[in-house]
Design an enzyme around this catalytic site. Structure first.
Site, PDB file in Angstrom:
ATOM      1  N   PHE A 163       0.865  -1.190   0.000  1.00  0.00           N
ATOM      2  CA  PHE A 163       0.000   0.000   0.000  1.00  0.00           C
ATOM      3  C   PHE A 163       0.893   1.228   0.000  1.00  0.00           C
ATOM      4  O   PHE A 163       1.639   1.478   0.948  1.00  0.00           O
ATOM      5  CB  PHE A 163      -0.938   0.050   1.213  1.00  0.00           C
ATOM      6  CG  PHE A 163      -1.865   1.239   1.132  1.00  0.00           C
ATOM      7  CD1 PHE A 163      -3.036   1.184   0.388  1.00  0.00           C
ATOM      8  CD2 PHE A 163      -1.537   2.446   1.749  1.00  0.00           C
ATOM      9  CE1 PHE A 163      -3.871   2.300   0.269  1.00  0.00           C
ATOM     10  CE2 PHE A 163      -2.357   3.560   1.631  1.00  0.00           C
ATOM     11  CZ  PHE A 163      -3.528   3.484   0.894  1.00  0.00           C
ATOM     12  N   ASP A 175       9.308   2.847   2.012  1.00  0.00           N
ATOM     13  CA  ASP A 175       8.095   3.576   2.372  1.00  0.00           C
ATOM     14  C   ASP A 175       7.858   3.355   3.865  1.00  0.00           C
ATOM     15  O   ASP A 175       7.319   2.318   4.272  1.00  0.00           O
ATOM     16  CB  ASP A 175       6.910   3.090   1.533  1.00  0.00           C
ATOM     17  CG  ASP A 175       5.625   3.841   1.869  1.00  0.00           C
ATOM     18  OD1 ASP A 175       5.587   4.538   2.906  1.00  0.00           O
ATOM     19  OD2 ASP A 175       4.651   3.738   1.097  1.00  0.00           O
ATOM     20  N   LYS A 230       2.418  10.775   7.575  1.00  0.00           N
ATOM     21  CA  LYS A 230       1.609  10.435   8.741  1.00  0.00           C
ATOM     22  C   LYS A 230       2.095  11.090  10.042  1.00  0.00           C
ATOM     23  O   LYS A 230       1.847  12.263  10.240  1.00  0.00           O
ATOM     24  CB  LYS A 230       1.485   8.911   8.854  1.00  0.00           C
ATOM     25  CG  LYS A 230       0.637   8.370   7.680  1.00  0.00           C
ATOM     26  CD  LYS A 230       0.026   7.013   7.914  1.00  0.00           C
ATOM     27  CE  LYS A 230      -1.038   6.731   6.860  1.00  0.00           C
ATOM     28  NZ  LYS A 230      -0.762   5.636   5.955  1.00  0.00           N
TER      29      LYS A 230
HETATM   30  C1  LIG Z   1      -0.946   5.782   4.479  1.00  0.00           C
HETATM   31  C2  LIG Z   1       0.167   5.303   3.627  1.00  0.00           C
HETATM   32  C3  LIG Z   1       0.497   5.959   2.422  1.00  0.00           C
HETATM   33  C4  LIG Z   1      -0.316   7.099   1.863  1.00  0.00           C
HETATM   34  O1  LIG Z   1      -0.376   8.192   2.711  1.00  0.00           O
HETATM   35  P1  LIG Z   1      -1.549   9.291   2.490  1.00  0.00           P
HETATM   36  O2  LIG Z   1      -1.201  10.373   3.458  1.00  0.00           O
HETATM   37  O3  LIG Z   1      -2.838   8.612   2.807  1.00  0.00           O
HETATM   38  O4  LIG Z   1      -1.456   9.723   1.077  1.00  0.00           O
HETATM   39  C5  LIG Z   1       1.590   5.503   1.715  1.00  0.00           C
HETATM   40  N1  LIG Z   1       2.316   4.466   2.158  1.00  0.00           N
HETATM   41  C6  LIG Z   1       2.040   3.817   3.304  1.00  0.00           C
HETATM   42  C7  LIG Z   1       2.901   2.684   3.751  1.00  0.00           C
HETATM   43  C8  LIG Z   1       0.943   4.211   4.066  1.00  0.00           C
HETATM   44  O5  LIG Z   1       0.636   3.534   5.190  1.00  0.00           O
END
Ligand SMILES: *Cc1c(COP(=O)(O)O)cnc(C)c1O
Length: 406
Positions: free
Chosen positions: A149, A234, A263
């Site tokens: 994700f 990520d 986040k």
């Molecule tokens: C939440 C998330 C994203 C996307 O972040 P947004 O602020 O919702 O665009 C990307 N990568 C990971 C691993 C995430 O948990």
């Protein structure tokens, strides 16, 4: 006469009805209307208190409405909030200095949401592929993992293996190759002269709190080195102490070529994200090549600076490690034939059931715990990192009672 309870229940019903009537139905929220938050707790419109084990998907690591971050937000909001990058602002430099230091990288490119940091990394990796690695024009590939994700833009869903994220949103962006998460042979066999990057979450959060086999990330990193491929981590969900270290890759001693954060960098107040890398990589971007109106704005800088300071000074990573060990231990001790697996690191924990986890989430709600299923069968438990030992026990007991009720 209406009692105050009836009044607030009516208020909750009204809130839900309005969300449903005027809001696109792209979420399926639990039937609870939150009106206030403080630390690990949130309260609904009727005044019921819940221990928040969702933490806005790890965006609230520091706890709800942390006073120090709030102070920074209020302070800066009365001085200067937005300039655009057409001019310099007096907050950006110091923020970037502290962010790069915290992340162990040389430079940062600030954005807002997580997916924008991912988009930044995709562009950076492709440019590096053409200009430095010498990949023939338009042939650059990025390797990603199944069940990843990385966000929801059309570019990023093109890298997804989840049919629901993609259905009828095509045509997709080419240039992604998906390999199974945790499978080194699959990664090795796809690495060639057209690959510019390997993009990976150290632990897949949305994908079901999938922890890769031990040694996988270290070996994947070595493979990337060997094949002249950028390793992009990520850590948007796993960063800032969540897994019991600053970054999940710290457990493996890996410094990625590109680090993506978001986040919790915003402390639960404000969207702040960044792509971090070496100077030589980020200098592949020139003026006008990439940008964002809000990226690096002074309000974001001050909020993020406070969010980092709280993470460090309150030793949130250490607390996540200790409380996470206790919670994992308690949850693993629960005997129930519907539980298939309990896994995780620090305070990123997944409980996998042999059926939909939704009824368990609803049962937990009745026991004062907010938790949500991800990928149907996995209940993700990821409270703010300011959790106490007593609150670990509370979650564990509520979990046991919830199992009985579900
Ligand atoms: C939440 C998330 C994203 C996307 O972040 P947004 O602020 O919702 O665009 C990307 N990568 C990971 C691993 C995430 O948990």
């Amino acid at each position: 006469m209406t009692t105050s309870l009836e009044h607030t229940d009516r208020l909750a019903a009204e809130c839900i009805a309005k969300e449903r009537r005027y809001g696109a139905p792209n979420y399926a929220p639990l039937d609870v209307v939150i009106a206030r938050g403080e630390g690990v707790f949130v309260w609904d419109t009727a005044g019921n208190r819940y221990l928040d084990c969702i933490s806005a998907y790890s965006a609230v690591n520091q706890g709800h409405c942390h006073p120090r971050i709030r102070e920074a937000l209020i302070d800066q909001s009365s001085r200067l909030t937005l300039t655009s990058r057409a001019v310099c602002n007096d907050r950006l430099g110091t923020f970037l200095e502290q962010l790069t230091r915290y992340c162990g990288q040389e430079m940062a490119l600030p954005m807002n949401t997580g997916v924008e940091a991912v988009e930044t990394a995709i562009k950076l990796a492709r440019r590096w592929g053409y200009r430095v690695k010498g990949i023939p024009t338009e042939r650059a590939r990025i390797i990603v993992c199944a069940d990843n994700f990385h966000g929801r833009t059309t570019a990023v869903i093109s890298a997804s293996s989840e049919p629901q994220y993609r259905a009828d949103f095509g045509p997709y962006l080419p240039g992604f190759t998906i390999v199974p998460f945790g499978d080194l042979d699959a990664l090795r066999s796809t690495l060639d002269e057209t690959v510019c990057a390997f993009l990976v979450e150290p632990i897949q959060g949305e994908g079901g709190v999938n922890v890769p086999p031990s040694g996988y990330l270290t070996k994947a990193y070595a493979l990337c080195r060997e094949h002249d491929v950028l390793f992009i981590a990520d850590e948007i969900q796993t960063g800032f102490g969540r897994t019991g270290a600053r970054f999940a890759l710290d457990h493996d001693g890996i410094a990625p070529d590109v680090l993506l954060v978001g986040k919790a960098l915003g402390g639960g107040f404000y969207p702040v994200s960044a792509a971090l890398a070496s100077r030589s990589l980020l200098e592949l971007f020139g003026p006008g090549d990439h940008g964002s109106t809000f990226g690096g704005n002074p309000l974001a800088c001050e909020v993020a600076r406070a969010a980092i300071a709280v993470t460090v000074e309150e030793r949130l990573a250490e607390n996540a490690r200790d409380r996470g060990d206790e919670l994992l231990h308690r949850l693993r001790a629960v005997r129930d034939e519907r539980i298939v697996d309990v896994r995780g690191k620090g305070l990123l924990i997944g409980v996998e059931f042999d059926r939909s986890a939704r009824p368990f989430a609803e049962a937990l709600l009745a026991h004062g715990i907010l938790a949500k299923e991800t990928h149907e069968c996995v209940l993700r438990i990821a409270p703010p990192l300011v959790l106490t030992q007593e609150q670990v026990s509370r979650i564990a007991s509520a979990f046991e009672s919830g199992l009985v009720a579900a």
